[in-house]
Design a protein around this motif. Structure first.
Motif, PDB file in Angstrom:
ATOM      1  N   ARG A   1      21.144 -34.829 -10.187  1.00 52.65           N
ATOM      2  CA  ARG A   1      22.070 -34.998  -9.055  1.00 52.65           C
ATOM      3  C   ARG A   1      21.533 -34.346  -7.772  1.00 52.65           C
ATOM      4  O   ARG A   1      22.001 -34.650  -6.680  1.00 52.65           O
ATOM      5  N   GLN A   2      20.525 -33.474  -7.890  1.00 51.07           N
ATOM      6  CA  GLN A   2      19.943 -32.824  -6.717  1.00 51.07           C
ATOM      7  C   GLN A   2      18.695 -33.550  -6.211  1.00 51.07           C
ATOM      8  O   GLN A   2      18.128 -33.148  -5.198  1.00 51.07           O
ATOM      9  N   TRP A   3      18.280 -34.586  -6.903  1.00 48.79           N
ATOM     10  CA  TRP A   3      17.091 -35.313  -6.476  1.00 48.79           C
ATOM     11  C   TRP A   3      17.394 -36.151  -5.234  1.00 48.79           C
ATOM     12  O   TRP A   3      18.407 -36.853  -5.185  1.00 48.79           O
ATOM     13  N   PRO A   4      16.535 -36.123  -4.238  1.00 46.05           N
ATOM     14  CA  PRO A   4      16.679 -37.075  -3.133  1.00 46.05           C
ATOM     15  C   PRO A   4      16.564 -38.497  -3.703  1.00 46.05           C
ATOM     16  O   PRO A   4      15.789 -38.739  -4.628  1.00 46.05           O
ATOM     17  N   ASP A   5      17.315 -39.423  -3.156  1.00 42.74           N
ATOM     18  CA  ASP A   5      17.280 -40.804  -3.650  1.00 42.74           C
ATOM     19  C   ASP A   5      15.863 -41.361  -3.696  1.00 42.74           C
ATOM     20  O   ASP A   5      15.493 -42.063  -4.641  1.00 42.74           O
ATOM     21  N   ARG A   6      15.059 -41.036  -2.702  1.00 40.22           N
ATOM     22  CA  ARG A   6      13.696 -41.566  -2.647  1.00 40.22           C
ATOM     23  C   ARG A   6      12.784 -40.995  -3.732  1.00 40.22           C
ATOM     24  O   ARG A   6      11.651 -41.450  -3.873  1.00 40.22           O
ATOM     25  N   MET A   7      13.236 -40.005  -4.509  1.00 37.85           N
ATOM     26  CA  MET A   7      12.423 -39.452  -5.600  1.00 37.85           C
ATOM     27  C   MET A   7      12.792 -40.048  -6.959  1.00 37.85           C
ATOM     28  O   MET A   7      12.085 -39.843  -7.938  1.00 37.85           O
ATOM     29  N   ARG A   8      13.849 -40.786  -7.012  1.00 35.82           N
ATOM     30  CA  ARG A   8      14.281 -41.371  -8.288  1.00 35.82           C
ATOM     31  C   ARG A   8      13.352 -42.519  -8.669  1.00 35.82           C
ATOM     32  O   ARG A   8      13.047 -43.377  -7.858  1.00 35.82           O
ATOM     33  N   GLY A   9      12.903 -42.482  -9.913  1.00 30.79           N
ATOM     34  CA  GLY A   9      12.022 -43.519 -10.416  1.00 30.79           C
ATOM     35  C   GLY A   9      10.537 -43.258 -10.197  1.00 30.79           C
ATOM     36  O   GLY A   9       9.706 -44.097 -10.525  1.00 30.79           O
ATOM     37  N   HIS A  10      10.195 -42.102  -9.668  1.00 29.16           N
ATOM     38  CA  HIS A  10       8.798 -41.804  -9.364  1.00 29.16           C
ATOM     39  C   HIS A  10       8.126 -40.864 -10.369  1.00 29.16           C
ATOM     40  O   HIS A  10       6.917 -40.678 -10.314  1.00 29.16           O
ATOM     41  N   PHE A  11       8.886 -40.293 -11.283  1.00 24.11           N
ATOM     42  CA  PHE A  11       8.326 -39.296 -12.198  1.00 24.11           C
ATOM     43  C   PHE A  11       7.659 -39.963 -13.393  1.00 24.11           C
ATOM     44  O   PHE A  11       8.229 -40.846 -14.027  1.00 24.11           O
ATOM     45  N   ILE A  12       6.448 -39.522 -13.697  1.00 22.37           N
ATOM     46  CA  ILE A  12       5.648 -40.082 -14.784  1.00 22.37           C
ATOM     47  C   ILE A  12       5.533 -39.090 -15.929  1.00 22.37           C
ATOM     48  O   ILE A  12       5.692 -39.461 -17.090  1.00 22.37           O
ATOM     49  N   ALA A  13       5.247 -37.833 -15.613  1.00 22.76           N
ATOM     50  CA  ALA A  13       5.055 -36.829 -16.664  1.00 22.76           C
ATOM     51  C   ALA A  13       5.488 -35.460 -16.166  1.00 22.76           C
ATOM     52  O   ALA A  13       5.383 -35.148 -14.978  1.00 22.76           O
ATOM     53  N   ARG A  14       5.959 -34.667 -17.118  1.00 25.17           N
ATOM     54  CA  ARG A  14       6.315 -33.266 -16.872  1.00 25.17           C
ATOM     55  C   ARG A  14       5.364 -32.431 -17.727  1.00 25.17           C
ATOM     56  O   ARG A  14       5.265 -32.629 -18.934  1.00 25.17           O
ATOM     57  N   ILE A  15       4.687 -31.494 -17.111  1.00 29.86           N
ATOM     58  CA  ILE A  15       3.655 -30.707 -17.776  1.00 29.86           C
ATOM     59  C   ILE A  15       4.084 -29.249 -17.773  1.00 29.86           C
ATOM     60  O   ILE A  15       4.322 -28.670 -16.701  1.00 29.86           O
ATOM     61  N   PRO A  16       4.188 -28.636 -18.958  1.00 31.03           N
ATOM     62  CA  PRO A  16       4.618 -27.236 -18.987  1.00 31.03           C
ATOM     63  C   PRO A  16       3.543 -26.314 -18.404  1.00 31.03           C
ATOM     64  O   PRO A  16       2.352 -26.639 -18.422  1.00 31.03           O
ATOM     65  N   PRO A  17       3.984 -25.160 -17.887  1.00 25.02           N
ATOM     66  CA  PRO A  17       3.017 -24.205 -17.356  1.00 25.02           C
ATOM     67  C   PRO A  17       2.162 -23.633 -18.482  1.00 25.02           C
ATOM     68  O   PRO A  17       2.593 -23.580 -19.636  1.00 25.02           O
ATOM     69  N   VAL A  18       0.969 -23.214 -18.139  1.00 23.73           N
ATOM     70  CA  VAL A  18       0.075 -22.579 -19.109  1.00 23.73           C
ATOM     71  C   VAL A  18       0.558 -21.149 -19.310  1.00 23.73           C
ATOM     72  O   VAL A  18       0.747 -20.405 -18.345  1.00 23.73           O
ATOM     73  N   ARG A  19       0.795 -20.789 -20.530  1.00 22.17           N
ATOM     74  CA  ARG A  19       1.253 -19.431 -20.857  1.00 22.17           C
ATOM     75  C   ARG A  19       0.099 -18.648 -21.478  1.00 22.17           C
ATOM     76  O   ARG A  19      -0.621 -19.175 -22.312  1.00 22.17           O
ATOM     77  N   PRO A  20      -0.051 -17.380 -21.073  1.00 17.79           N
ATOM     78  CA  PRO A  20      -1.145 -16.568 -21.641  1.00 17.79           C
ATOM     79  C   PRO A  20      -0.954 -16.302 -23.125  1.00 17.79           C
ATOM     80  O   PRO A  20       0.075 -16.363 -23.671  1.00 17.79           O
TER      81      PRO A  20
END
Length: 123
Positions: free
Chosen positions: A104-123
């Motif tokens: 619900r916080q995404w700007p409308d122009r960002m919807r449909g643009h996400f391909i992958a979510r990559i977790p941060p590297v943890r030590p």
């Protein structure tokens, strides 16, 4: 470290490699991004990369963060409005603990643009 990584070689459109001014879509979006950042007076790093291997979903942008989720995005229009939407989303991302932005916080122009979510590297 937070930064925006943008492809320099992305096509301008589905049919055209370059726009009316001879720049690629990636080059055009990068210019709009730098203008948008300057207009906001923010210190956001923009890194460029020759080809992000996402040619079917140009223009490609990686929203990188070493403490939160990183996001790979594509299908961005090479416009100032799209650059502003990317920056708006990235600002909200930076305010979260994990990098998970409620839809619900995404700007409308960002919807449909996400391909992958990559977790941060943890030590």
């Amino acid at each position: 470290m937070r930064e925006i990584v943008m492809c320099t070689t992305c096509k301008y459109s589905v049919t055209d490699k370059t726009g009316p001014d001879g720049r690629t879509g990636g080059e055009t979006l990068i210019a709009h991004m730098r203008d948008a950042i300057a207009a906001r007076g923010e210190a956001i790093s923009v890194a460029t990369q020759v080809c992000l291997w996402n040619c079917k979903r140009h223009c490609s942008v990686v929203l990188r963060d070493d403490e939160r989720f990183t996001y790979f995005t594509g299908d961005h229009e090479p416009s100032r409005e799209q650059a502003d939407a990317i920056l708006d989303w990235f600002a909200v991302h930076g305010e979260t603990e994990t990098g998970e932005v409620p839809f619900r916080q995404w700007p409308d122009r960002m919807r449909g643009h996400f391909i992958a979510r990559i977790p941060p590297v943890r030590p």
